[in-house]
Every structure is written in C-alpha cells, then in structure tokens.
Design a protein around this motif. Structure first.
Motif, PDB file in Angstrom:
ATOM      1  N   GLU A  54      38.984 -29.884 -10.651  1.00 49.25           N
ATOM      2  CA  GLU A  54      40.130 -30.596 -10.091  1.00 49.25           C
ATOM      3  C   GLU A  54      41.130 -29.623  -9.459  1.00 49.25           C
ATOM      4  N   LYS A  55      41.385 -28.514 -10.138  1.00 50.58           N
ATOM      5  CA  LYS A  55      42.345 -27.537  -9.621  1.00 50.58           C
ATOM      6  C   LYS A  55      41.811 -26.860  -8.361  1.00 50.58           C
ATOM      7  N   GLU A  56      40.511 -26.556  -8.339  1.00 60.31           N
ATOM      8  CA  GLU A  56      39.912 -25.950  -7.155  1.00 60.31           C
ATOM      9  C   GLU A  56      40.006 -26.892  -5.959  1.00 60.31           C
ATOM     10  N   GLU A  57      39.758 -28.158  -6.214  1.00 58.06           N
ATOM     11  CA  GLU A  57      39.829 -29.143  -5.143  1.00 58.06           C
ATOM     12  C   GLU A  57      41.250 -29.227  -4.583  1.00 58.06           C
ATOM     13  N   GLU A  58      42.234 -29.177  -5.450  1.00 58.07           N
ATOM     14  CA  GLU A  58      43.628 -29.228  -5.005  1.00 58.07           C
ATOM     15  C   GLU A  58      43.955 -28.052  -4.079  1.00 58.07           C
ATOM     16  N   VAL A  59      43.460 -26.873  -4.428  1.00 52.32           N
ATOM     17  CA  VAL A  59      43.700 -25.685  -3.605  1.00 52.32           C
ATOM     18  C   VAL A  59      43.132 -25.881  -2.204  1.00 52.32           C
ATOM     19  N   SER A  72      36.385 -20.474  -1.216  1.00 56.05           N
ATOM     20  CA  SER A  72      35.068 -21.074  -1.462  1.00 56.05           C
ATOM     21  C   SER A  72      34.112 -20.036  -2.032  1.00 56.05           C
ATOM     22  N   GLU A  73      34.175 -18.824  -1.489  1.00 53.44           N
ATOM     23  CA  GLU A  73      33.331 -17.748  -1.999  1.00 53.44           C
ATOM     24  C   GLU A  73      33.690 -17.434  -3.447  1.00 53.44           C
ATOM     25  N   ARG A  74      34.991 -17.432  -3.762  1.00 55.58           N
ATOM     26  CA  ARG A  74      35.422 -17.206  -5.151  1.00 55.58           C
ATOM     27  C   ARG A  74      34.909 -18.316  -6.066  1.00 55.58           C
ATOM     28  N   PHE A  75      35.031 -19.559  -5.624  1.00 49.55           N
ATOM     29  CA  PHE A  75      34.611 -20.682  -6.461  1.00 49.55           C
ATOM     30  C   PHE A  75      33.099 -20.703  -6.648  1.00 49.55           C
ATOM     31  N   TYR A  76      32.357 -20.291  -5.618  1.00 50.55           N
ATOM     32  CA  TYR A  76      30.906 -20.173  -5.779  1.00 50.55           C
ATOM     33  C   TYR A  76      30.587 -19.105  -6.822  1.00 50.55           C
ATOM     34  N   GLY A  77      31.334 -18.001  -6.805  1.00 53.27           N
ATOM     35  CA  GLY A  77      31.142 -16.970  -7.817  1.00 53.27           C
ATOM     36  C   GLY A  77      31.357 -17.518  -9.212  1.00 53.27           C
ATOM     37  N   ARG A  78      32.387 -18.346  -9.361  1.00 58.48           N
ATOM     38  CA  ARG A  78      32.643 -19.003 -10.649  1.00 58.48           C
ATOM     39  C   ARG A  78      31.484 -19.904 -11.039  1.00 58.48           C
ATOM     40  N   GLN A  79      30.938 -20.628 -10.050  1.00 56.35           N
ATOM     41  CA  GLN A  79      29.833 -21.544 -10.345  1.00 56.35           C
ATOM     42  C   GLN A  79      28.600 -20.785 -10.816  1.00 56.35           C
ATOM     43  N   PHE A  80      28.302 -19.668 -10.185  1.00 55.93           N
ATOM     44  CA  PHE A  80      27.165 -18.856 -10.617  1.00 55.93           C
ATOM     45  C   PHE A  80      27.368 -18.347 -12.048  1.00 55.93           C
ATOM     46  N   ILE A  81      28.606 -17.942 -12.357  1.00 51.05           N
ATOM     47  CA  ILE A  81      28.890 -17.397 -13.686  1.00 51.05           C
ATOM     48  C   ILE A  81      28.837 -18.474 -14.760  1.00 51.05           C
ATOM     49  N   THR A  82      29.447 -19.641 -14.499  1.00 49.01           N
ATOM     50  CA  THR A  82      29.489 -20.700 -15.500  1.00 49.01           C
ATOM     51  C   THR A  82      28.123 -21.337 -15.736  1.00 49.01           C
ATOM     52  N   ARG A  83      27.201 -21.093 -14.821  1.00 49.99           N
ATOM     53  CA  ARG A  83      25.844 -21.606 -15.002  1.00 49.99           C
ATOM     54  C   ARG A  83      24.897 -20.465 -15.369  1.00 49.99           C
ATOM     55  N   SER A  84      25.411 -19.533 -16.151  1.00 54.22           N
ATOM     56  CA  SER A  84      24.641 -18.320 -16.453  1.00 54.22           C
ATOM     57  C   SER A  84      23.323 -18.626 -17.152  1.00 54.22           C
ATOM     58  N   LYS A  85      23.309 -19.621 -18.046  1.00 54.91           N
ATOM     59  CA  LYS A  85      22.065 -19.957 -18.759  1.00 54.91           C
ATOM     60  C   LYS A  85      21.023 -20.471 -17.762  1.00 54.91           C
ATOM     61  N   THR A  86      21.449 -21.389 -16.899  1.00 52.31           N
ATOM     62  CA  THR A  86      20.541 -21.920 -15.884  1.00 52.31           C
ATOM     63  C   THR A  86      20.078 -20.813 -14.946  1.00 52.31           C
ATOM     64  N   ASN A  87      21.010 -19.941 -14.562  1.00 56.65           N
ATOM     65  CA  ASN A  87      20.664 -18.844 -13.666  1.00 56.65           C
ATOM     66  C   ASN A  87      19.685 -17.877 -14.318  1.00 56.65           C
ATOM     67  N   HIS A  88      19.875 -17.611 -15.629  1.00 56.44           N
ATOM     68  CA  HIS A  88      18.962 -16.721 -16.351  1.00 56.44           C
ATOM     69  C   HIS A  88      17.550 -17.305 -16.347  1.00 56.44           C
ATOM     70  N   GLU A  89      17.456 -18.602 -16.566  1.00 52.20           N
ATOM     71  CA  GLU A  89      16.147 -19.259 -16.550  1.00 52.20           C
ATOM     72  C   GLU A  89      15.526 -19.171 -15.158  1.00 52.20           C
ATOM     73  N   PHE A  90      16.372 -19.287 -14.129  1.00 46.17           N
ATOM     74  CA  PHE A  90      15.871 -19.218 -12.763  1.00 46.17           C
ATOM     75  C   PHE A  90      15.378 -17.818 -12.443  1.00 46.17           C
ATOM     76  N   VAL A  91      16.130 -16.810 -12.869  1.00 41.89           N
ATOM     77  CA  VAL A  91      15.719 -15.425 -12.627  1.00 41.89           C
ATOM     78  C   VAL A  91      14.391 -15.148 -13.325  1.00 41.89           C
ATOM     79  N   THR A  92      14.216 -15.719 -14.514  1.00 42.41           N
ATOM     80  CA  THR A  92      12.949 -15.563 -15.234  1.00 42.41           C
ATOM     81  C   THR A  92      11.805 -16.164 -14.434  1.00 42.41           C
ATOM     82  N   ARG A  93      12.036 -17.328 -13.839  1.00 41.13           N
ATOM     83  CA  ARG A  93      11.024 -17.960 -12.987  1.00 41.13           C
ATOM     84  C   ARG A  93      10.742 -17.097 -11.762  1.00 41.13           C
TER      85      ARG A  93
END
Length: 306
Positions: free
Chosen positions: A137-142, A177-198
């Motif tokens: 919500e806060k990101e959208e407001e920005v 947007s680039e900052r928020f994408y960075g946040r998205q990659f970090i907050t989805r670290s478990k999913t990203n770890h599984e993807f890197v394993t694949r």
C-alpha cells in the motif's frame, strides 16, 4: 483471422479506448477505470510504438505473453516497451470495475534527454506480465504521487522546463520501481532459492556430455524458455540471489565441462572448444585462462603430471 491492432501514436490508443484526445501528444496518464475497449471478442491483440507503465487493480482481463498469464486482481505494476506484443483475454462474466493508472510515453518525448539512452537498461521493461511488481500500500502511494505530479506538469503551462521536470519524475518512478523489485526479490527469498535450485539442476542437465554433443552449450534464452521465465527476469533473480549473471553461470559450467574433457579424453583443445560452440579457439582459451589463471594445455599437462 484475428486482427492485431497497431498503435503508432498516443492519440490512436486514446481513440481506441474511447477516451478524449491526450492533452499532450507524447505523454499521457490514463485513468484505467475510463478505458473501454470497443470490441465484442474475448481476445484483444495489439502492438504499440510507445512505452507504457500500468498500475492496475481489479482488472477483469488476463494479459499474456506467449503461454505466460497473469490475472490482475490487486495493485501491481507492469512495464511494456515499444513494439512488444500484447494479448488480452477479456472475461465478460466478471463485472468488477477496473481501476488504476496507465502512463504512456512516446520515445520522441525522451529525445535529447539522458533517460533516452538508459531507459531500456531497466530490465523490467523486458519482463513478462506474470513477472509483474506486486506493490504494498505504501509503495503504491509513492508511485501514484509521482504519476499525479507528471500529469500536473503536462497539464500546466508548457515551457522550456516542462520536459526536463517530467523526465525527472519518470526517472524517479523507474528508480523507485527498481527498488521495489529488489524488495520483492528479497521478500520471496524462499521461492527464489527454490528457483535457483531448479536453475542449477537444469544447468547440470544441459551440460551433460550427451546434451552438449547433441545440442551444444545452452544460451541464456534457452535456459529461460525451459524455466518459463523471461531472460531479463532470470538475470535479475540470479543477480540478487547469487551475485552472478546468467552468462557467468553458463561460463562457469563451460569451464567445468572443459576441465572434465581435458582430464578424461584425448580430444584436442580446439575439439573441446567446438563442442562448446566456440568458433575460434582463441576465444575459448581466453575464457578458460580468465577463469582458471592457466591455459587449457597447461591445465591438461598439470593434470597428467599429477
């Protein structure tokens, strides 16, 4: 045969959507709730000659790139660059009112600005729609505040400062947007770890001797296709998760493969280089030396001496 619409100007797109002509011919912020596509079909295809940045919510349409799909039912941000192909499935049974904003920027508006030369460096303009940015919500407001600032500027008195001020706001939007994408990659670290394993598992398979002899070394696009992801999104994910690019991962596996072939076969260096898709042995030898600090022949000699 289904028609693919082509929009060369912002005015053409406004007219198609049942909107008044844009207040500025090269940049426009559209209230998405006012968009009304004048077609009865369940599918709409188009190619546009301008950039668009969409912040959308509760959209009863499905946007596709190839076989990739994403349903917009919450605040998400998507980016489309000129000449990308869009395929929209319209669901007439869903009556939820769409909302959000759509910023259109013709490349000519960026002419003679610093942003013109670097806008395409933002990887997310080449992401698929299902790789959209999910906003808090806060990101959208920005971002909405920045979009409104852009609109106020082009609605006001146009002078020699207008373009620069608007471009600065667009650049702010992209940086956030680039900052928020960075946040998205970090907050989805478990999913990203599984993807890197694949991804690593796929690399192992692609660099088996059987696969290399049959298909050669994989490319970034080939790996991305196997994982059903865009090359740019794959690159961003790996850069955040492993601090290495996709190409670096491929090169590391090339060196592993080359070491194995140098150690266990009598193939010449040029034959091994050819297996990996190198046209010139010098290019292969340079890469090998950069990665191992020794030439392929020296590596083989050292292994044989041991």
């Amino acid at each position: 045969m289904e028609k693919t619409f082509r929009f060369h100007s912002l005015t053409e797109f406004h007219t198609f959507c049942g909107l008044p002509k844009p207040e500025h011919p090269l940049i426009s912020l559209i209230d998405y709730s006012l968009v009304n596509y004048p077609i009865d079909d369940r599918e709409l295809k188009w190619i546009q000659r301008f950039y668009s940045i969409g912040l959308k919510r509760n959209v009863s349409q499905r946007f596709n790139y190839g076989q990739q799909q994403y349903d917009f039912d919450s605040g998400v941000l998507t980016f489309v660059s000129p000449d990308q192909f869009l395929n929209i499935e319209i669901n007439p049974d869903v009556r939820t009112q769409a909302s959000g904003w759509l910023l259109l920027i013709h490349p000519d508006f960026l002419w003679n600005t610093d942003l013109a030369g670097k806008i395409d460096r933002y990887d997310f303009f080449q992401y698929r729609v299902n790789e959209a940015l999910f906003l808090s919500e806060k990101e959208e407001e920005v971002l909405v505040e920045i979009l409104q600032n852009i609109k106020k500027e082009y609605q006001g008195h146009i002078d020699k400062f207008s373009q620069e001020l608007i471009v600065k706001q667009v650049e702010r939007l992209l940086i956030y947007s680039e900052r928020f994408y960075g946040r998205q990659f970090i907050t989805r670290s478990k999913t990203n770890h599984e993807f890197v394993t694949r991804f690593e598992s796929l690399l192992t398979k692609q660099f088996s001797t059987e696969s290399i002899l049959k298909n050669g070394a994989p490319t970034v696009s080939t790996l991305a296709d196997h994982l059903h992801i865009s090359p740019n999104y794959l690159a961003s994910l790996l850069r955040i998760s492993t601090q290495q690019s996709t190409q670096q991962h491929i090169q590391n596996r090339m060196i592993q493969y080359a070491k194995l072939r140098l150690s266990t076969t009598t193939l010449s260096v040029s034959e091994i280089a050819y297996e990996l898709g190198f046209e010139h042995i010098q290019s292969f030898s340079k890469l090998f030396k950069n990665k191992t600090k020794q030439s392929p022949l020296k590596f083989r000699t050292g292994r044989n001496m041991n």
